[in-house]
Design a protein around this motif. Sequence first.
Motif, PDB file in Angstrom:
ATOM      1  N   LYS A   1      89.059  -3.555 -38.380  1.00  0.00           N
ATOM      2  CA  LYS A   1      87.742  -3.644 -39.005  1.00  0.00           C
ATOM      3  C   LYS A   1      87.674  -2.854 -40.304  1.00  0.00           C
ATOM      4  O   LYS A   1      87.078  -3.288 -41.273  1.00  0.00           O
ATOM      5  N   ALA A   2      88.268  -1.657 -40.309  1.00  0.00           N
ATOM      6  CA  ALA A   2      88.143  -0.751 -41.451  1.00  0.00           C
ATOM      7  C   ALA A   2      89.160  -1.023 -42.551  1.00  0.00           C
ATOM      8  O   ALA A   2      88.984  -0.585 -43.675  1.00  0.00           O
ATOM      9  N   GLY A   3      90.249  -1.717 -42.228  1.00  0.00           N
ATOM     10  CA  GLY A   3      91.324  -1.884 -43.204  1.00  0.00           C
ATOM     11  C   GLY A   3      92.151  -0.611 -43.287  1.00  0.00           C
ATOM     12  O   GLY A   3      91.781   0.422 -42.734  1.00  0.00           O
ATOM     13  N   ALA A   4      93.259  -0.685 -43.939  1.00  0.00           N
ATOM     14  CA  ALA A   4      94.135   0.480 -44.054  1.00  0.00           C
ATOM     15  C   ALA A   4      94.843   0.446 -45.400  1.00  0.00           C
ATOM     16  O   ALA A   4      95.060  -0.627 -45.973  1.00  0.00           O
ATOM     17  N   ALA A   5      95.191   1.612 -45.871  1.00  0.00           N
ATOM     18  CA  ALA A   5      95.985   1.700 -47.099  1.00  0.00           C
ATOM     19  C   ALA A   5      97.336   1.039 -46.848  1.00  0.00           C
ATOM     20  O   ALA A   5      97.815   0.972 -45.710  1.00  0.00           O
ATOM     21  N   PHE A   6      97.951   0.545 -47.907  1.00  0.00           N
ATOM     22  CA  PHE A   6      99.272  -0.064 -47.798  1.00  0.00           C
ATOM     23  C   PHE A   6     100.014   0.180 -49.108  1.00  0.00           C
ATOM     24  O   PHE A   6      99.452   0.679 -50.066  1.00  0.00           O
ATOM     25  N   ILE A   7     101.289  -0.156 -49.142  1.00  0.00           N
ATOM     26  CA  ILE A   7     102.110   0.054 -50.330  1.00  0.00           C
ATOM     27  C   ILE A   7     102.266  -1.268 -51.076  1.00  0.00           C
ATOM     28  O   ILE A   7     102.740  -2.261 -50.500  1.00  0.00           O
ATOM     29  N   ALA A   8     101.881  -1.282 -52.331  1.00  0.00           N
ATOM     30  CA  ALA A   8     102.026  -2.477 -53.156  1.00  0.00           C
ATOM     31  C   ALA A   8     103.513  -2.754 -53.374  1.00  0.00           C
ATOM     32  O   ALA A   8     104.327  -1.821 -53.425  1.00  0.00           O
ATOM     33  N   PRO A   9     103.879  -4.018 -53.503  1.00  0.00           N
ATOM     34  CA  PRO A   9     105.292  -4.349 -53.696  1.00  0.00           C
ATOM     35  C   PRO A   9     105.952  -3.617 -54.866  1.00  0.00           C
ATOM     36  O   PRO A   9     107.081  -3.145 -54.733  1.00  0.00           O
ATOM     37  N   ASP A  10     105.256  -3.473 -55.999  1.00  0.00           N
ATOM     38  CA  ASP A  10     105.878  -2.771 -57.128  1.00  0.00           C
ATOM     39  C   ASP A  10     106.076  -1.292 -56.831  1.00  0.00           C
ATOM     40  O   ASP A  10     107.054  -0.683 -57.283  1.00  0.00           O
TER      41      ASP A  10
END
Length: 85
Positions: free
Chosen positions: A28-37
Amino acid sequence: LGAVNFTDALVIRTLPNGPDKKTRDYDKAGAAFIAPDAMELIVARGVKHLLIDTPSVDPLKDGGALAAHKIFWRDAPARTITGSA
């Protein structure tokens, strides 16, 4: 990060770090993630072990693309990712 040289491991801690982080519903809240670049930069710096306090290095709903995972393990399947939520 120009002149920074990592040796083996990189620890990424996201903010905020309140007590609710232990019970947060990331669906529901979403989470940080690492962008491909950004993952390309991490790999270029020689990181072998990535420790991150999120459920995944990719967006939770990415249609199965798993771009950051695939970049990290592209040339060195012995690398490790340890995540938590």
